[in-house]
Design a protein around this motif. Structure first.
Motif, PDB file in Angstrom:
ATOM      1  N   ARG A  32     155.805  -6.367 -46.717  1.00  0.00           N
ATOM      2  CA  ARG A  32     154.566  -5.922 -46.075  1.00  0.00           C
ATOM      3  C   ARG A  32     154.021  -4.655 -46.736  1.00  0.00           C
ATOM      4  O   ARG A  32     152.813  -4.471 -46.854  1.00  0.00           O
ATOM      5  CB  ARG A  32     154.811  -5.695 -44.583  1.00  0.00           C
ATOM      6  CG  ARG A  32     155.044  -6.990 -43.813  1.00  0.00           C
ATOM      7  CD  ARG A  32     155.223  -6.740 -42.326  1.00  0.00           C
ATOM      8  NE  ARG A  32     155.447  -7.993 -41.616  1.00  0.00           N
ATOM      9  CZ  ARG A  32     155.581  -8.093 -40.291  1.00  0.00           C
ATOM     10  NH1 ARG A  32     155.515  -6.989 -39.537  1.00  0.00           N
ATOM     11  NH2 ARG A  32     155.781  -9.268 -39.726  1.00  0.00           N
ATOM     12  N   ILE A  33     154.935  -3.780 -47.166  1.00  0.00           N
ATOM     13  CA  ILE A  33     154.502  -2.587 -47.893  1.00  0.00           C
ATOM     14  C   ILE A  33     153.914  -2.985 -49.244  1.00  0.00           C
ATOM     15  O   ILE A  33     152.869  -2.487 -49.664  1.00  0.00           O
ATOM     16  CB  ILE A  33     155.676  -1.604 -48.070  1.00  0.00           C
ATOM     17  CG1 ILE A  33     156.094  -1.028 -46.702  1.00  0.00           C
ATOM     18  CG2 ILE A  33     155.314  -0.483 -49.043  1.00  0.00           C
ATOM     19  CD1 ILE A  33     157.356  -0.197 -46.744  1.00  0.00           C
ATOM     20  N   GLU A  37     150.063  -4.562 -46.234  1.00  0.00           N
ATOM     21  CA  GLU A  37     149.949  -4.735 -44.785  1.00  0.00           C
ATOM     22  C   GLU A  37     150.350  -3.443 -44.077  1.00  0.00           C
ATOM     23  O   GLU A  37     149.793  -3.098 -43.027  1.00  0.00           O
ATOM     24  CB  GLU A  37     150.825  -5.902 -44.329  1.00  0.00           C
ATOM     25  CG  GLU A  37     150.685  -6.228 -42.854  1.00  0.00           C
ATOM     26  CD  GLU A  37     151.443  -7.472 -42.458  1.00  0.00           C
ATOM     27  OE1 GLU A  37     151.641  -7.669 -41.234  1.00  0.00           O
ATOM     28  OE2 GLU A  37     151.846  -8.246 -43.347  1.00  0.00           O
ATOM     29  N   TYR A  38     151.331  -2.747 -44.654  1.00  0.00           N
ATOM     30  CA  TYR A  38     151.652  -1.385 -44.227  1.00  0.00           C
ATOM     31  C   TYR A  38     151.211  -0.473 -45.377  1.00  0.00           C
ATOM     32  O   TYR A  38     151.929  -0.297 -46.355  1.00  0.00           O
ATOM     33  CB  TYR A  38     153.150  -1.218 -43.988  1.00  0.00           C
ATOM     34  CG  TYR A  38     153.734  -2.035 -42.860  1.00  0.00           C
ATOM     35  CD1 TYR A  38     152.963  -2.470 -41.784  1.00  0.00           C
ATOM     36  CD2 TYR A  38     155.091  -2.370 -42.865  1.00  0.00           C
ATOM     37  CE1 TYR A  38     153.517  -3.213 -40.758  1.00  0.00           C
ATOM     38  CE2 TYR A  38     155.651  -3.109 -41.839  1.00  0.00           C
ATOM     39  CZ  TYR A  38     154.859  -3.536 -40.789  1.00  0.00           C
ATOM     40  OH  TYR A  38     155.410  -4.276 -39.772  1.00  0.00           O
ATOM     41  N   LEU A  44     154.816   3.388 -39.774  1.00  0.00           N
ATOM     42  CA  LEU A  44     155.387   2.085 -39.459  1.00  0.00           C
ATOM     43  C   LEU A  44     155.344   1.847 -37.949  1.00  0.00           C
ATOM     44  O   LEU A  44     155.270   2.793 -37.161  1.00  0.00           O
ATOM     45  CB  LEU A  44     156.839   2.008 -39.927  1.00  0.00           C
ATOM     46  CG  LEU A  44     157.127   1.916 -41.425  1.00  0.00           C
ATOM     47  CD1 LEU A  44     158.618   1.715 -41.635  1.00  0.00           C
ATOM     48  CD2 LEU A  44     156.344   0.794 -42.072  1.00  0.00           C
TER      49      LEU A  44
END
Length: 249
Positions: A32-33, A37-38, A44
């Motif tokens: 996700r990073i 997405e992050y 977080l």
């Protein structure tokens, strides 16, 4: 179960069973990073949010966060939360499953040692004798010799922790550490011959500075300080060894 039903289940249900839960969570958050997405600099989700989303325990989430932090993907702001590092992704996150297992073993082993040895250090501050202090000082002096010679021998490090456990005047701490130390001391399990002498001596110097902080608190009969210094030493040891495993692969 039909393919449509299988696709509708929660993300955690689709994880590969051969991975541990914490390594699966590490892989998912890292991805996700990677895809944004992050985003970099973003906070977080909270522990509770991760627990609810993935259906795992608080312990699994905390193990994953520790691994992500040691991997250089996130940083922890105590009392605020975990944040994606601005430099996340500069060095690709490529831990093999074998590496993840090694990382998790080190994290779990040092978590166990933190609980045991921190309390042993606090008791040592209350109960130590002059003979105990001399044994701890000698271990620190032996580490100084190891630093000068860039020695890969772990005996001085082991002797320091044994001396602190012995100074607790509780033989159970000493007996437990005598087993745990040989089994769980990361430097006894990781090859260091590929590290330059200068770099290795620098590493030993940082370790011995942490040892001396524990010694100073015990000398001062500062139980809280000894507990905190031992906890910091073992936590830093965990992070250093996990980081080394990351770059070895």
């Amino acid at each position: 179960m039909t393919a449509e039903a299988e696709n509708s289940v929660s993300p955690s249900a689709g994880w590969r069973r051969r991975e541990t839960l914490s390594s699966q969570l590490v892989r998912t958050v890292a991805e996700r990073i990677r895809v944004g997405e992050y985003p970099k600099g973003a906070k977080l989700p909270t522990e509770k949010a991760l627990i609810d989303e993935f259906g795992v325990s608080r312990t699994v989430v905390r193990e994953a966060i520790a691994n992500l932090r040691a991997s250089g993907l996130i940083s922890i702001h105590h009392g605020i939360g975990a944040f994606v590092r601005q430099d996340a992704g500069v060095t690709p996150f490529r831990l093999s499953e074998e590496s993840l297992v090694a990382v998790e073993e080190i994290v779990k082993g040092l978590e166990l040692r933190i609980g045991i040895e921190s309390e042993a250090a606090a008791l040592a501050a209350h109960r130590r004798t002059e003979a105990d202090l001399e044994a701890i000082r000698q271990a620190c002096a032996a580490m100084d010799t190891a630093i000068r010679h860039a020695s890969r021998d772990t005996q001085a490090d082991f002797d320091f922790h044994c001396a602190v456990a012995s100074a607790s005047q509780n033989e159970h701490f000493y007996r437990i550490f005598s087993y745990l130390g040989e089994t769980l001391m990361p430097r006894m399990r990781v090859q260091t011959n590929d590290i330059s002498d200068a770099m290795f001596s620098g590493h030993l110097g940082r370790v011995n500075d942490e040892h001396r902080a524990v010694l100073q608190a015990i000398e001062a009969r500062d139980a809280d300080g000894a507990r905190a210094a031992m906890r910091k030493h073992l936590s830093d040891s965990r992070d250093r060894m996990v980081e080394r495993l990351r770059y070895d692969k």
